[in-house]
Write an enzyme that holds these catalytic residues in place. Structure first.
Site, short mmCIF file in Angstrom:
data_model
loop_
_atom_site.label_atom_id
_atom_site.label_comp_id
_atom_site.label_asym_id
_atom_site.label_seq_id
_atom_site.Cartn_x
_atom_site.Cartn_y
_atom_site.Cartn_z
N ASP A 13 67.36 -2.86 -49.58
CA ASP A 13 68.82 -3.05 -49.62
C ASP A 13 69.50 -1.76 -50.07
O ASP A 13 70.59 -1.40 -49.59
CB ASP A 13 69.16 -4.21 -50.58
CG ASP A 13 70.40 -4.97 -50.19
OD1 ASP A 13 71.39 -4.32 -49.86
OD2 ASP A 13 70.39 -6.22 -50.21
N HIS A 27 70.86 1.09 -47.65
CA HIS A 27 72.25 1.14 -47.14
C HIS A 27 73.10 2.11 -47.97
O HIS A 27 73.90 2.86 -47.44
CB HIS A 27 72.91 -0.24 -47.24
CG HIS A 27 72.33 -1.30 -46.36
ND1 HIS A 27 72.37 -1.25 -44.99
CD2 HIS A 27 71.70 -2.47 -46.67
CE1 HIS A 27 71.81 -2.34 -44.49
NE2 HIS A 27 71.38 -3.09 -45.49
N HIS A 62 69.65 -14.41 -53.42
CA HIS A 62 69.87 -12.96 -53.31
C HIS A 62 71.37 -12.73 -53.44
O HIS A 62 72.14 -13.22 -52.61
CB HIS A 62 69.34 -12.50 -51.95
CG HIS A 62 69.66 -11.09 -51.54
ND1 HIS A 62 68.73 -10.08 -51.57
CD2 HIS A 62 70.79 -10.53 -51.05
CE1 HIS A 62 69.27 -8.95 -51.11
NE2 HIS A 62 70.53 -9.20 -50.78
N HIS A 69 74.98 -10.24 -54.35
CA HIS A 69 75.60 -8.91 -54.37
C HIS A 69 76.73 -8.95 -55.39
O HIS A 69 77.39 -9.97 -55.57
CB HIS A 69 76.11 -8.51 -52.98
CG HIS A 69 75.02 -7.96 -52.11
ND1 HIS A 69 74.71 -6.63 -52.03
CD2 HIS A 69 74.14 -8.59 -51.29
CE1 HIS A 69 73.70 -6.44 -51.20
NE2 HIS A 69 73.32 -7.63 -50.73
N TYR A 122 80.15 -8.60 -45.02
CA TYR A 122 78.75 -8.14 -45.13
C TYR A 122 78.71 -6.82 -45.91
O TYR A 122 79.34 -5.83 -45.49
CB TYR A 122 78.30 -7.90 -43.69
CG TYR A 122 76.84 -7.90 -43.36
CD1 TYR A 122 75.99 -8.93 -43.73
CD2 TYR A 122 76.31 -6.85 -42.59
CE1 TYR A 122 74.66 -8.93 -43.35
CE2 TYR A 122 74.99 -6.85 -42.20
CZ TYR A 122 74.16 -7.89 -42.59
OH TYR A 122 72.86 -7.89 -42.21
C1 LIG Z 1 70.31 -6.71 -43.51
C2 LIG Z 1 70.99 -7.13 -44.80
O1 LIG Z 1 71.23 -5.99 -45.58
C3 LIG Z 1 70.16 -8.17 -45.52
C4 LIG Z 1 70.68 -8.44 -46.88
O2 LIG Z 1 70.17 -7.93 -47.87
C5 LIG Z 1 71.87 -9.28 -47.05
O3 LIG Z 1 72.30 -9.93 -46.09
O4 LIG Z 1 72.39 -9.29 -48.17
MN LIG Z 2 71.54 -7.75 -49.52
#
Ligand SMILES: C[C@H](O)CC(=O)C(=O)O
Ligand SMILES: [Mn+2]
Length: 343
Positions: free
Chosen positions: A17, A20, A197, A199, A288
């Site tokens: 991750d 990115h 998971h 963020h 996203y």
């Molecule tokens: C491809 C994405 O980065 C997967 C992920 O970690 C998310 O959706 O959060």
């Molecule tokens: Mn992620």
């Protein structure tokens, strides 16, 4: 230490991750240094792949500096106790990539789909099981579907053979009550492990993770020093500290995690991971997290405020894999503005 000695199983995602956040520029040396230290701290699983999963290196998603198979091989070679995992988004990565990673000694595969598209994961989950891998279904952008839909999609992944299904708050947009209702519903319906998971775009990654654990999630992701997309994930060394305080066993050495964060991971970052106006808008508008740097680049190219692009992406409900829409939307906003200015 066996898995039974841990109350929760942490997967460290900074080497996937976090890719990115550094535009996929990991070197083999960085991956070796981070992996060695995570292994010494006794982290059970370490995910290594392009940020968008196996075969993500492309103009669309961002070219990797180093071939991810080289990074995976290097990571596997320095692990004495940790296991290396990979992420695969069907359509970006293929069965061939999964086979190649398994040949290199990977022990876990996480198959990621948009929260309403679990059916595209059937053959990848089945193949991961055939390869003897710990197999995880990863339902991205979980905030975009009602609880009922999420449960139906998770059941599909369970029926394909997944050992664990994750609620993935890709946008860092979920509030603790939303996490709770989702994990609760999955616990009531599924017979497999549930994961979370998060963020940190709304500064809720830790609160959401605790909410998930309270409702029975036992597979939890973190990124050391918050090295993940957007404002990063639940910060692993903080998570381990909080778990220690709660007497929830992770099996991870907290001082070793702190030292790794400070001495090895901090120098990799281009800038400290923080909630700034762009990453905050990701959570606010439900976008996203991986879109952040793409939107910034598009904003610069078209002379726009990146928040305007991100808000529009959120309104149009653009999902992971549709990165091309970022430039389209930026061009559209810029063209509308120049028409207004010249009329
Ligand atoms: C491809 C994405 O980065 C997967 C992920 O970690 C998310 O959706 O959060
Ligand atoms: Mn992620």
């Amino acid at each position: 230490m066996t898995q039974q000695d841990r109350d929760i199983v942490i997967t460290e995602v900074a080497l996937r991750d976090g890719s990115h956040a550094i535009s996929h520029q990991y070197t083999t040396e960085q991956v070796i240094n981070v992996t060695k230290a995570l292994d010494e701290a006794n982290v059970p699983y370490i995910e290594v792949s392009h940020g968008d999963g196996l075969a993500g290196s492309s103009l669309q998603y961002g070219l990797s500096l180093t071939n991810e198979m080289e990074l995976i091989e290097a990571a596997v070679s320095v692990c004495k106790q940790s296991k290396i995992g990979v992420l695969l988004l069907p359509g970006i990565g293929t069965i061939k990539d999964l086979n190649e990673a398994a040949n290199l000694g990977v022990r876990m595969a996480r198959i990621a789909t948009h929260v309403t598209e679990a059916d595209v994961s059937a053959q990848h989950i089945a193949r991961a099981k055939e390869l003897g891998l710990v197999t995880v279904g990863f339902l991205m952008m979980s905030h975009m579907a009602p609880v009922k839909t999420l449960v139906e999609q998770a059941k599909l992944m369970e029926s394909y053979g997944a050992d664990t299904v994750y609620v993935v708050d890709s946008a860092g947009a979920m509030l603790p009550y939303q996490v709770k209702e989702r994990i609760q519903a999955l616990k009531q319906t599924l017979g497999i492990n549930i994961g979370f998971h998060g963020h940190n775009n709304l500064s809720l990654a830790m609160a959401n993770t605790l909410a998930a654990i309270e409702e029975g999630a036992t597979w939890i992701d973190g990124s050391v020093r918050c090295l993940g997309a957007g404002a990063g994930n639940t910060q692993t060394e903080v998570l381990v500290s909080v778990m220690d305080r709660l007497k929830i066993k992770t099996g991870i050495d907290v001082y070793k995690m702190m030292d790794l964060a400070e001495n090895i991971v901090a120098p990799i970052l281009n800038a400290p991971q923080e909630i700034n106006r762009d990453s905050l808008v990701l959570g606010y508008a439900g976008v996203y997290s991986s879109f952040l740097l793409h939107a910034r680049r598009a904003a610069q190219r078209f002379g726009l405020d990146s928040r305007d692009i991100l808000v529009e992406l959120g309104e149009r409900k653009v999902v992971g894999g549709q990165e091309d829409m970022i430039v389209d939307i930026a061009a559209e906003i810029a063209s509308k503005r120049s028409k207004v200015a010249s009329s």
